[in-house]
Scaffold this motif. Structure first.
Motif, PDB file in Angstrom:
ATOM      1  N   VAL A  25       2.041   2.336  19.065  1.00  0.00           N
ATOM      2  CA  VAL A  25       0.967   2.605  18.111  1.00  0.00           C
ATOM      3  C   VAL A  25       1.404   3.797  17.260  1.00  0.00           C
ATOM      4  CG1 VAL A  25      -1.457   3.261  17.873  1.00  0.00           C
ATOM      5  CG2 VAL A  25      -0.754   1.723  19.722  1.00  0.00           C
ATOM      6  N   LEU A  26       1.350   3.624  15.932  1.00  0.00           N
ATOM      7  CA  LEU A  26       1.841   4.631  14.991  1.00  0.00           C
ATOM      8  C   LEU A  26       0.766   5.055  14.009  1.00  0.00           C
ATOM      9  CD1 LEU A  26       5.110   2.746  13.946  1.00  0.00           C
ATOM     10  CD2 LEU A  26       4.851   4.345  15.835  1.00  0.00           C
ATOM     11  N   GLY A  42       3.805   7.501  10.093  1.00  0.00           N
ATOM     12  CA  GLY A  42       4.639   6.761  11.025  1.00  0.00           C
ATOM     13  C   GLY A  42       4.883   7.452  12.350  1.00  0.00           C
ATOM     14  N   SER A  43       4.236   8.560  12.593  1.00  0.00           N
ATOM     15  CA  SER A  43       4.392   9.282  13.851  1.00  0.00           C
ATOM     16  C   SER A  43       3.878   8.419  15.010  1.00  0.00           C
ATOM     17  CB  SER A  43       3.620  10.594  13.783  1.00  0.00           C
ATOM     18  OG  SER A  43       3.787  11.323  14.958  1.00  0.00           O
ATOM     19  N   ARG A  44       4.572   8.448  16.144  1.00  0.00           N
ATOM     20  CA  ARG A  44       4.207   7.640  17.311  1.00  0.00           C
ATOM     21  C   ARG A  44       3.016   8.276  18.028  1.00  0.00           C
ATOM     22  NH1 ARG A  44       7.609   3.811  19.872  1.00  0.00           N
ATOM     23  NH2 ARG A  44       9.082   4.480  18.299  1.00  0.00           N
ATOM     24  N   VAL A  45       1.938   7.502  18.168  1.00  0.00           N
ATOM     25  CA  VAL A  45       0.721   7.961  18.825  1.00  0.00           C
ATOM     26  C   VAL A  45       0.707   7.537  20.297  1.00  0.00           C
ATOM     27  CG1 VAL A  45      -1.810   7.805  18.817  1.00  0.00           C
ATOM     28  CG2 VAL A  45      -0.566   7.919  16.650  1.00  0.00           C
ATOM     29  N   LEU A  46       1.108   6.279  20.557  1.00  0.00           N
ATOM     30  CA  LEU A  46       1.129   5.749  21.924  1.00  0.00           C
ATOM     31  C   LEU A  46       2.371   4.893  22.132  1.00  0.00           C
ATOM     32  CD1 LEU A  46      -2.572   4.507  22.234  1.00  0.00           C
ATOM     33  CD2 LEU A  46      -1.549   6.315  23.605  1.00  0.00           C
ATOM     34  N   LEU A  47       2.916   4.939  23.320  1.00  0.00           N
ATOM     35  CA  LEU A  47       4.027   4.071  23.688  1.00  0.00           C
ATOM     36  C   LEU A  47       3.485   2.698  24.102  1.00  0.00           C
ATOM     37  CD1 LEU A  47       6.170   6.521  25.853  1.00  0.00           C
ATOM     38  CD2 LEU A  47       6.655   5.731  23.530  1.00  0.00           C
ATOM     39  N   PRO A  48       4.310   1.653  24.068  1.00  0.00           N
ATOM     40  CA  PRO A  48       3.855   0.342  24.544  1.00  0.00           C
ATOM     41  C   PRO A  48       3.370   0.436  25.992  1.00  0.00           C
ATOM     42  CG  PRO A  48       5.939   0.134  23.380  1.00  0.00           C
ATOM     43  CD  PRO A  48       5.677   1.608  23.541  1.00  0.00           C
ATOM     44  N   GLY A  49       2.272  -0.258  26.290  1.00  0.00           N
ATOM     45  CA  GLY A  49       1.718  -0.285  27.630  1.00  0.00           C
ATOM     46  C   GLY A  49       0.844   0.891  28.005  1.00  0.00           C
ATOM     47  N   SER A  82      -1.549  10.504  28.080  1.00  0.00           N
ATOM     48  CA  SER A  82      -0.822   9.279  27.730  1.00  0.00           C
ATOM     49  C   SER A  82      -0.417   9.272  26.257  1.00  0.00           C
ATOM     50  CB  SER A  82      -1.677   8.040  28.009  1.00  0.00           C
ATOM     51  OG  SER A  82      -1.938   7.928  29.385  1.00  0.00           O
ATOM     52  N   PHE A  83      -1.080  10.092  25.449  1.00  0.00           N
ATOM     53  CA  PHE A  83      -0.770  10.143  24.024  1.00  0.00           C
ATOM     54  C   PHE A  83       0.570  10.825  23.796  1.00  0.00           C
ATOM     55  CE2 PHE A  83      -5.434   9.830  23.781  1.00  0.00           C
ATOM     56  CZ  PHE A  83      -5.552   8.805  22.849  1.00  0.00           C
ATOM     57  N   GLU A  84       1.321  10.306  22.849  1.00  0.00           N
ATOM     58  CA  GLU A  84       2.563  10.933  22.424  1.00  0.00           C
ATOM     59  C   GLU A  84       2.267  12.015  21.388  1.00  0.00           C
ATOM     60  OE1 GLU A  84       5.848  10.161  23.513  1.00  0.00           O
ATOM     61  OE2 GLU A  84       4.549   9.307  25.056  1.00  0.00           O
ATOM     62  N   ASN A  85       1.290  11.748  20.533  1.00  0.00           N
ATOM     63  CA  ASN A  85       1.040  12.625  19.397  1.00  0.00           C
ATOM     64  C   ASN A  85      -0.365  12.358  18.876  1.00  0.00           C
ATOM     65  OD1 ASN A  85       1.365  14.289  17.215  1.00  0.00           O
ATOM     66  ND2 ASN A  85       2.452  12.778  16.010  1.00  0.00           N
ATOM     67  N   VAL A  86      -1.293  13.213  19.238  1.00  0.00           N
ATOM     68  CA  VAL A  86      -2.660  13.068  18.734  1.00  0.00           C
ATOM     69  C   VAL A  86      -3.309  14.448  18.713  1.00  0.00           C
ATOM     70  CG1 VAL A  86      -3.890  12.664  20.921  1.00  0.00           C
ATOM     71  CG2 VAL A  86      -4.704  11.572  18.854  1.00  0.00           C
ATOM     72  N   ALA A 146      -8.884   3.144  17.104  1.00  0.00           N
ATOM     73  CA  ALA A 146      -9.236   1.948  16.347  1.00  0.00           C
ATOM     74  C   ALA A 146      -7.985   1.221  15.859  1.00  0.00           C
ATOM     75  CB  ALA A 146     -10.112   2.325  15.155  1.00  0.00           C
ATOM     76  N   LEU A 147      -7.874  -0.072  16.183  1.00  0.00           N
ATOM     77  CA  LEU A 147      -6.718  -0.866  15.777  1.00  0.00           C
ATOM     78  C   LEU A 147      -6.524  -0.866  14.261  1.00  0.00           C
ATOM     79  CD1 LEU A 147      -6.845  -1.899  18.747  1.00  0.00           C
ATOM     80  CD2 LEU A 147      -6.067  -4.090  17.854  1.00  0.00           C
ATOM     81  N   GLU A 148      -7.621  -0.938  13.519  1.00  0.00           N
ATOM     82  CA  GLU A 148      -7.514  -1.015  12.060  1.00  0.00           C
ATOM     83  C   GLU A 148      -7.114   0.312  11.421  1.00  0.00           C
ATOM     84  OE1 GLU A 148     -11.877  -0.628  10.149  1.00  0.00           O
ATOM     85  OE2 GLU A 148     -11.642  -2.316  11.526  1.00  0.00           O
ATOM     86  N   ARG A 149      -7.088   1.388  12.184  1.00  0.00           N
ATOM     87  CA  ARG A 149      -6.739   2.697  11.640  1.00  0.00           C
ATOM     88  C   ARG A 149      -5.318   3.133  12.006  1.00  0.00           C
ATOM     89  NH1 ARG A 149     -11.735   6.201  10.606  1.00  0.00           N
ATOM     90  NH2 ARG A 149     -13.131   4.669   9.704  1.00  0.00           N
ATOM     91  N   VAL A 150      -4.572   2.289  12.696  1.00  0.00           N
ATOM     92  CA  VAL A 150      -3.196   2.613  13.092  1.00  0.00           C
ATOM     93  C   VAL A 150      -2.267   1.453  12.758  1.00  0.00           C
ATOM     94  CG1 VAL A 150      -3.840   4.234  14.946  1.00  0.00           C
ATOM     95  CG2 VAL A 150      -3.607   1.801  15.463  1.00  0.00           C
ATOM     96  N   ALA A 151      -0.966   1.724  12.828  1.00  0.00           N
ATOM     97  CA  ALA A 151       0.058   0.685  12.631  1.00  0.00           C
ATOM     98  C   ALA A 151       0.712   0.406  13.993  1.00  0.00           C
ATOM     99  CB  ALA A 151       1.099   1.162  11.623  1.00  0.00           C
ATOM    100  N   HIS A 152       1.473  -0.684  14.057  1.00  0.00           N
ATOM    101  CA  HIS A 152       2.145  -1.059  15.313  1.00  0.00           C
ATOM    102  C   HIS A 152       3.582  -1.446  15.030  1.00  0.00           C
ATOM    103  CE1 HIS A 152      -2.171  -1.687  16.001  1.00  0.00           C
ATOM    104  NE2 HIS A 152      -1.901  -1.299  17.238  1.00  0.00           N
ATOM    105  N   GLU A 153       4.490  -1.090  15.978  1.00  0.00           N
ATOM    106  CA  GLU A 153       5.891  -1.521  15.856  1.00  0.00           C
ATOM    107  C   GLU A 153       6.454  -1.858  17.211  1.00  0.00           C
ATOM    108  OE1 GLU A 153       8.728   1.287  14.315  1.00  0.00           O
ATOM    109  OE2 GLU A 153       8.773   2.385  16.170  1.00  0.00           O
TER     110      GLU A 153
END
Length: 140
Positions: free
Chosen positions: A39-40, A45-52, A93-97, A133-140
């Motif tokens: 989640v970015l 583009g900063s990483r907010v959450l890692l997969p899982g 669990s957050f990488e960057n928030v 919120a899914l609509e407020r973040v990007a995913h990669e």
């Protein structure tokens, strides 16, 4: 004036267990209901959450409209009802928030690098529930 968390929610329904993937979350949720992709921040583009790291959930929450700090106006009453979220149970669990100051019983989540947001919501009365919120973040 302290606003109760329920006042921030259009429908004060409790969070559901991992629901089936909704149309907006196609390709983002694994069979266990967790995020398949990182989640970015949409802006930097900063990483907010890692997969899982989070679980998909549906819950109606009212978030203030996203805007840059400089674009904020005296009338901050507008917002969006968002329904699809990543539910994070541990703030570590957050990488960057980042978190805003308390607004009643609520802290809003923002990108810690560029301060874009709010991207999510946290009620201080519930120490183990952070919604992104899914609509407020990007995913990669």
């Amino acid at each position: 004036m302290a606003a109760a968390c329920a006042e921030m929610e259009p429908a004060a329904a409790p969070p559901s267990s991992p629901p089936a993937a909704a149309p907006g979350s196609a390709g983002l949720v694994c069979a266990q209901g967790r995020n398949l992709k990182a989640v970015l921040c949409q802006r930097c583009g900063s990483r907010v959450l890692l997969p899982g790291a989070a679980t998909f959930t549906c819950r109606e929450l009212l978030l203030p409209a996203m805007r840059k700090k400089a674009a904020a106006t005296a009338d901050d009453s507008d917002g969006d009802v968002v329904r699809e979220h990543w539910l994070v149970r541990d703030m570590f669990s957050f990488e960057n928030v980042g978190f805003t100051r308390d607004v009643g019983n609520v802290k809003f989540l923002v990108c810690a690098d560029c301060e874009a947001g709010p991207i999510g919501w946290h009620c201080v009365d519930d120490k183990d529930s952070f919604y992104v919120a899914l609509e407020r973040v990007a995913h990669e």
